[in-house]
Every structure is written in C-alpha cells, then in structure tokens.
Write an enzyme that holds these catalytic residues in place. Structure first.
Site, PDB file in Angstrom:
ATOM      1  N   GLY A 183      44.864  34.838  36.732  1.00 46.59           N
ATOM      2  CA  GLY A 183      46.106  34.324  36.155  1.00 46.59           C
ATOM      3  C   GLY A 183      46.087  32.831  35.915  1.00 46.59           C
ATOM      4  N   SER A 206      39.106  37.960  30.371  1.00 42.05           N
ATOM      5  CA  SER A 206      39.989  38.865  31.106  1.00 42.05           C
ATOM      6  C   SER A 206      39.694  40.328  30.738  1.00 42.05           C
ATOM      7  CB  SER A 206      41.448  38.511  30.780  1.00 42.05           C
ATOM      8  OG  SER A 206      42.326  39.272  31.554  1.00 42.05           O
ATOM      9  N   ARG A 243      47.547  34.129  23.946  1.00 39.38           N
ATOM     10  CA  ARG A 243      46.792  33.369  24.934  1.00 39.38           C
ATOM     11  C   ARG A 243      45.500  32.886  24.294  1.00 39.38           C
ATOM     12  NH1 ARG A 243      44.537  36.175  30.542  1.00 39.38           N
ATOM     13  NH2 ARG A 243      44.243  34.227  31.671  1.00 39.38           N
ATOM     14  N   GLY A 246      48.828  38.448  28.779  1.00 45.01           N
ATOM     15  CA  GLY A 246      49.985  38.130  29.623  1.00 45.01           C
ATOM     16  C   GLY A 246      51.076  39.190  29.584  1.00 45.01           C
ATOM     17  N   HIS A 291      51.262  47.044  21.967  1.00 48.55           N
ATOM     18  CA  HIS A 291      50.097  46.196  21.696  1.00 48.55           C
ATOM     19  C   HIS A 291      49.795  46.164  20.194  1.00 48.55           C
ATOM     20  CE1 HIS A 291      49.048  45.093  25.683  1.00 48.55           C
ATOM     21  NE2 HIS A 291      48.544  46.239  26.072  1.00 48.55           N
TER      22      HIS A 291
HETATM   23  P1  A3P Z   1      42.988  37.051  34.082  1.00 55.82           P
HETATM   24  O1  A3P Z   1      42.083  38.230  33.983  1.00 55.82           O
HETATM   25  O2  A3P Z   1      42.533  35.886  33.279  1.00 55.82           O
HETATM   26  O3  A3P Z   1      43.311  36.669  35.482  1.00 55.82           O
HETATM   27  P2  A3P Z   1      47.713  41.729  30.556  1.00 55.82           P
HETATM   28  O4  A3P Z   1      48.852  41.742  31.493  1.00 55.82           O
HETATM   29  O5  A3P Z   1      48.097  41.433  29.140  1.00 55.82           O
HETATM   30  O6  A3P Z   1      46.847  42.921  30.719  1.00 55.82           O
HETATM   31  O7  A3P Z   1      46.838  40.453  30.949  1.00 55.82           O
HETATM   32  C1  A3P Z   1      46.199  40.369  32.210  1.00 55.82           C
HETATM   33  C2  A3P Z   1      45.985  38.918  32.532  1.00 55.82           C
HETATM   34  O8  A3P Z   1      47.233  38.330  32.944  1.00 55.82           O
HETATM   35  C3  A3P Z   1      45.027  38.736  33.688  1.00 55.82           C
HETATM   36  O9  A3P Z   1      44.387  37.488  33.428  1.00 55.82           O
HETATM   37  C4  A3P Z   1      45.973  38.677  34.857  1.00 55.82           C
HETATM   38  O10 A3P Z   1      45.440  38.078  36.014  1.00 55.82           O
HETATM   39  C5  A3P Z   1      47.110  37.849  34.275  1.00 55.82           C
HETATM   40  N1  A3P Z   1      48.386  38.042  34.967  1.00 55.82           N
HETATM   41  C6  A3P Z   1      48.898  39.202  35.458  1.00 55.82           C
HETATM   42  N2  A3P Z   1      50.075  38.981  36.039  1.00 55.82           N
HETATM   43  C7  A3P Z   1      50.330  37.662  35.915  1.00 55.82           C
HETATM   44  C8  A3P Z   1      51.418  36.823  36.336  1.00 55.82           C
HETATM   45  N3  A3P Z   1      52.433  37.329  37.008  1.00 55.82           N
HETATM   46  N4  A3P Z   1      51.340  35.518  36.041  1.00 55.82           N
HETATM   47  C9  A3P Z   1      50.292  35.009  35.356  1.00 55.82           C
HETATM   48  N5  A3P Z   1      49.251  35.749  34.946  1.00 55.82           N
HETATM   49  C10 A3P Z   1      49.257  37.056  35.213  1.00 55.82           C
END
Ligand code: A3P
Length: 325
Positions: free
Chosen positions: A293, A164, A156, A74, A134
């Site tokens: 997401g 993801s 998460r 996230g 990270h």
């Molecule tokens: P999914 O692949 O499960 O959809 P990070 O930002 O740490 O790289 O994590 C990416 C994950 O956060 C992806 O999950 C992505 O779709 C989701 N994500 C990105 N922007 C988001 C938002 N504005 N709200 C909720 N989830 C989001």
C-alpha cells in the site's frame, strides 16, 4: 422471478471465440482465464462474458454510484472509503462492518456478478446502490452512461499497478514458479496486454469523461490520496452527497474514517487475515488484497531503464490530455 437472473449466453461464447487471444507464452501468467481483445480492450474471457450480459440487461438507476478502477489501482481502499463514508452514522465506528467484512463483501463487482449468473444480487439492492466495475469507460453500458449516475474513478502510477499485479497473480496462481517472470509481465504490460488494458486507455477514458461531466465523474489518484487522505476523504464525501458536517470535522470523524480504511488497520483484521471469497479463479484470500500500500514500490522491482520506457509509452499516450503520471 426469472428475468432477474441474466446469464451469459451461447451467443456471447460464440462471439468471444472469434476474438484475438493474448499472445501465447509458455508459462501460465494470468488468472485462470485467458485474455481476449474486445473493442481494443484486453479482458479475461470470464469477465467479458459478464460484461456482455451486463450490457444487455443491466438497468442503471440515476441514484447508482460506481467505483471504477483498473485492477490493482486502489479498488479495495476506495471500496472501504466509499462504504465507510456512506455508512459512518449507521454504526459506532468501533463496531463498523468493515471490521468484520472485507471491503469486497461490501460493494459487489458488477460484471463479475453477471459473469457468475448472479445479477439478482445487484438487482435487489435497494436504491441508492453502490457497486464497482473494472471495465473501461468505453465498455460501460448505454444504461450506465445515460442514467445520470455517479462514478468515482481511481488510478495509480502504472509502474506500481504492474508490480502489484505481478504479486497478486503469483498469489492467485500459487507461487512464483507458476507465473511469467517479471520481465515477461513487463513486456506484455507495455503492449497493453493485461487485465482491462491498455491502462492508458482505461485512465484516459474516465479522465476525459470527468472533464466533461465533473459533477458525475470524480477522478482520483492513489498517490494523491496517500499524500492527503483527509482532504480526499472530504472531497469524496462531498461528491457522493454526504459531506461531513462542521461538528463531524471538529470531532475528528474524517480522521477516524480514514484510519478505519487504512491498510494498516484493515490488514490486521481477522476477516482480512483469514477469510476468502470464492471467485471463478478459485477462492481468493482476503489477505491478497493487502500488500504494501505504498507509492513507488516499483523501484524495488524495475530497473531505471524499464521505468523510463514505460513512463515514455504512457507519457506519449497522455500527450495533450493534461494528465501526468
Ligand atoms: P500493493 O500491491 O502495491 O501493496 P486493488 O485493491 O485495486 O486490487 O489494489 C491493490 C493494491 O492496493 C495493493 O497495492 C494493496 O496493498 C493496496 N491497498 C489495499 N488496501 C489499501 C488501503 N486500505 N490503503 C492503501 N492501499 C491499499
């Protein structure tokens, strides 16, 4: 001003060369850089170089604010939320920079900038600075831990992190045939072999610290924010010292910030459909950061048995901590 440009050194490379390498598998499965085990953390050689340089040179200020997260937990969302919260009064929200910039362009990634030899990007930001990392808590520098700065941590459900990550790596590597199978990914993840793994140590490190210093470390869960975004947006604003006023709350500003940062909104912006950012892994399209997401997408990719096994591993590690998946 040469002292501002701190680059990874040969000394770091020599140390890294002695560290255990990730288990060999035939197909490439991670980013372009292999993982090494450093002080119990699996981390890409590239980011480890950045982390070591950062630990030596980075001077944290008491006013710094960090977003910390394990990859795919996230980060992009919280970058947007933090940035929008802090700058909500600087622009009309319908002309906010998040509409023309990817959230990763708004908050620099600490160890990546050091790895790229671009630490000056961080040094020259006027206070208060906002950055992301990270790194697990155990690899933050003394300077960060002792400066008194604040940290927002997001985690998460590891099952969704794994899914993801798998999709993200496929996109970066240019196709499903270029990466390990989901089963191979799963097995390595269960052993803690993934970027900044094991994830249970990552989460526990920040959890313990948030219990010790709750005014300095805010511990958030992706799924909880999804369930109650407005409540968490208010909590975040309060924590970082810019709470919403009564007038803002009455005028629906919290909801507007939440809406601005929603995946639905961000995903469809031109900057996030077309742009990309250059990284050591090549150009990463902004679109890669937005997939579904949602909570629970693991159900479409994992058998019940796999889910239970991973839950059991993590449940065991979390035992006695008060944390639950
Ligand atoms: P999914 O692949 O499960 O959809 P990070 O930002 O740490 O790289 O994590 C990416 C994950 O956060 C992806 O999950 C992505 O779709 C989701 N994500 C990105 N922007 C988001 C938002 N504005 N709200 C909720 N989830 C989001």
């Amino acid at each position: 001003n040469s002292h501002l440009i701190e680059k990874p050194t040969q000394e770091h490379d020599a140390l890294i060369a002695t560290l255990p390498l990730q288990p060999f598998i035939k197909r490439p499965f991670t980013f372009t850089h292999p993982f090494r085990l450093y002080k119990g953390v699996w981390i890409s050689e590239f980011l480890l170089r950045g982390a070591l340089t950062m630990q030596q040179h980075f001077k944290s200020r008491p006013t710094d604010l960090f977003l910390a997260s394990s990859p795919k937990s996230g980060t992009t969302w919280l970058k947007a939320l933090i940035f929008a919260t802090l700058t909500r009064n600087n622009y009309p929200l319908d002309q906010h920079p998040l509409r023309t910039h990817n959230p990763h362009q708004c908050l620099p990634h600490l160890e990546r900038e050091f790895a790229n030899g671009r630490s000056q990007i961080i040094e020259v930001i006027p206070s208060p600075r906002v950055m992301s990392t990270h790194l697990p808590y155990s690899l933050l520098s003394e300077s960060i831990i002792n400066s008194g700065c604040q940290i927002v941590y997001v985690w998460r459900d590891p099952k969704d992190v794994l899914v993801s990550l798998w999709f993200f790596v496929q996109k970066i590597m240019g196709g499903a045939d270029k990466v390990a199978t989901f089963d191979q990914f799963y097995d390595l993840f269960c052993q803690g072999v993934h970027s900044q793994g094991p994830i249970w140590n990552h989460v526990l490190g920040y959890w313990e610290e948030s219990k010790r210093r709750s005014e300095k470390v805010l511990f958030l869960k992706y799924e909880h924010i999804l369930q109650e975004p407005v409540k968490h947006a208010k909590q975040l604003a309060h924590f970082i010292g810019c709470p919403y006023t009564e007038a803002e709350e009455n005028n629906g500003v919290v909801e507007q910030v939440v809406e601005l940062c929603s995946i639905k909104m961000l995903k469809d912006l031109d900057v996030n459909k077309g742009g990309n950012r250059g990284t050591s892994d090549g150009p990463i399209s902004h679109a890669y950061y937005f997939r579904k997401g949602e909570a629970g997408d693991w159900k479409s990719h994992m058998t019940q048995e796999m889910a239970e096994r991973l839950d059991a591993i993590i449940g065991d590690k979390f035992k006695g901590s008060g944390l639950q998946i």
